[in-house]
Design a protein around this motif. Structure first.
Motif, PDB file in Angstrom:
ATOM      1  N   SER A  25     -33.296  20.220  -7.429  1.00 34.57           N
ATOM      2  CA  SER A  25     -34.146  21.469  -7.888  1.00 34.57           C
ATOM      3  C   SER A  25     -33.195  22.098  -8.918  1.00 34.57           C
ATOM      4  O   SER A  25     -32.091  21.878  -8.884  1.00 34.57           O
ATOM      5  N   PRO A  35     -36.383  16.003  -9.853  1.00 34.87           N
ATOM      6  CA  PRO A  35     -37.160  16.174  -8.563  1.00 34.87           C
ATOM      7  C   PRO A  35     -37.998  14.992  -7.739  1.00 34.87           C
ATOM      8  O   PRO A  35     -37.760  14.094  -8.494  1.00 34.87           O
ATOM      9  N   MET A  69     -35.125  20.595  -2.078  1.00 35.05           N
ATOM     10  CA  MET A  69     -36.657  20.546  -2.317  1.00 35.05           C
ATOM     11  C   MET A  69     -37.312  19.448  -1.269  1.00 35.05           C
ATOM     12  O   MET A  69     -37.286  18.618  -1.248  1.00 35.05           O
ATOM     13  N   GLY A 107     -34.825  25.235  -3.524  1.00 33.87           N
ATOM     14  CA  GLY A 107     -35.673  24.906  -4.464  1.00 33.87           C
ATOM     15  C   GLY A 107     -37.087  25.054  -4.021  1.00 33.87           C
ATOM     16  O   GLY A 107     -38.103  24.740  -4.638  1.00 33.87           O
ATOM     17  N   GLU A 141     -39.643  26.510  -6.323  1.00 32.74           N
ATOM     18  CA  GLU A 141     -40.066  25.935  -7.591  1.00 32.74           C
ATOM     19  C   GLU A 141     -41.188  24.801  -7.024  1.00 32.74           C
ATOM     20  O   GLU A 141     -42.016  24.228  -7.957  1.00 32.74           O
TER      21      GLU A 141
END
Length: 409
Positions: free
Chosen positions: A157, A179, A310, A331, A334
């Motif tokens: 992230s 990602p 993430m 993250g 995001e």
């Protein structure tokens, strides 16, 4: 190309789930992938057999295990095993994941196959907040040194990347964001969450609801899910407290906790402190190799972590069209668009209000779930992750051909 991947363990966590998604795709594209890994700890689950079923060669590395408590003898044994394996395989790329595998795997690669591209992924980090300050400072020094001999550093992230730059692990230009991606199909096939009457939200979709039946949960009861290791950083005790606040407003609400780990005694103790009727509505499921039934059974995924890269569980929830309520850490912002695909909060009361709001507003919950599903299909599929990794590997190999050792950061 020949790719050697090194993970500390193939447990049920995010790094292993990403490998399970990307590596069979890379194999189908003609690459040879060999995964080197230690044994998962008790209660963590093990995805090695699933990876083998996807045609990937998995080799157990003696002595490779997580944590600072691992004795140096084990670390040396793991490094020597990897050196011998790399010397035989002669990989084009050695890709390590997370701290322990990163230290041992990159050291072995430098000795046994110095011409190979060295790639390392940070799936979040343990450089702050996990250990006492002197230990954290030592880990940062180690990562800075390792970064100088790593051809490419990947972060899951932008937040993880920013943390690494702030801590001086490497300059921004040396760290690329990659990602996560996972196998989405099992989750995309799930029906949307139920409407107010308890019927499927979309005509023609027929959820099996096997987990609800197994735990005698009415189809009309709102269900909150927590998926992840029972570790201090996940703050699962806080999730139980959030449920207590929500359950006071929704007397039928249930909490499903999928995961296991060292924090289980504390979680069980906190559950026992709830009113008896409320405590009976909390279900500790343990570590599950297959979490699809959990996502099928829940209406909202709850995360109370103090640190994340993430989270794969949130990608799974989005693919299942379940909105996420989470702390705004790492993250997560995001991945979870606040007010669009889920809700973010900072404390128990805020998390409870967010969960309660979604449980009480079926239309809003379903709309968020649909938007979340669309978004992850575009960004976080197994194929998308394989594309990203393949591109990074090709760029690294071109760079390695130009210089024997990467420039220092």
């Amino acid at each position: 190309m020949r790719i050697a991947r090194v993970l500390t363990r193939l447990n049920l966590g995010g790094p292993a789930r990403q490998v399970l998604a990307s590596d069979p795709v890379l194999r189908e594209r003609g690459h040879r992938v060999v995964v080197f890994t230690g044994r998962p700890e008790r209660g963590e689950g093990d995805l090695a057999d699933q990876l083998r079923a996807g045609g990937i060669e998995v080799r157990e590395v003696p002595g490779l295990r997580r944590g600072l408590g691992a004795v140096l003898r084990d670390d040396r044994r793991a490094r020597r095993f990897l050196e011998a394996a790399f010397a035989e395989l002669q990989p084009d790329v050695v890709h390590t994941h997370a701290s322990k595998a990163g230290v041992i795997g990159r050291a072995a690669a430098r000795r046994a196959c110095p011409g190979a591209g060295r790639v390392h992924t940070f799936h979040g980090h343990v450089l702050e907040g996990y250990f006492p300050a002197p230990v954290s400072a030592m880990l940062i020094r180690v990562e800075r040194k390792l970064a100088r001999s790593t051809h490419r550093i990947l972060a899951v992230s932008e937040a993880t990347r920013a943390d690494l730059v702030r801590l001086g692990v490497a300059v921004a230009g040396k760290i690329q964001v990659c990602p996560p991606g996972i196998r989405l199909d099992p989750f995309l096939h799930l029906a949307l969450a139920r409407g107010a009457s308890g019927a499927p939200a979309v005509s023609g979709e027929k959820p099996t609801q096997s987990l609800r039946r197994a735990h005698s949960i009415p189809r009309s009861a709102p269900v909150i899910g927590v998926i992840g290791r029972l570790a201090g950083v996940k703050r699962t005790v806080l999730a139980v407290e959030v449920f207590g606040a929500v359950a006071a407003e929704f007397p039928e609400a249930r909490l499903l906790i999928a995961g296991d780990g060292g924090e289980r005694p504390r979680v069980e103790a906190r559950i026992a402190q709830l009113p008896p009727d409320m405590a009976r509505r909390v279900h500790l499921l343990g570590a599950l190799d297959n979490v699809v039934p959990v996502h099928e059974a829940i209406d909202v995924l709850l995360s109370t972590s103090s640190s994340e890269g993430m989270p794969v569980a949130m990608i799974e929830a989005a693919a299942a069209a379940r909105p996420v309520v989470s702390t705004a850490v790492g993250g997560v912002p995001e991945l979870v668009q606040n007010g669009i695909t889920g809700l973010l909060a900072v404390d128990r009361d805020g998390l409870a209000a967010a969960v309660g709001g979604l449980l009480g507003d079926v239309d809003d919950r379903l709309a968020m779930g649909r938007r979340a599903r669309t978004r992850v299909q575009e960004r976080h599929s197994a194929g998308a992750l394989a594309d990203r990794l393949e591109a990074h590997y090709e760029e690294v190999l071109r760079s390695v051909h130009d210089k024997a050792e990467p420039q220092g950061s």
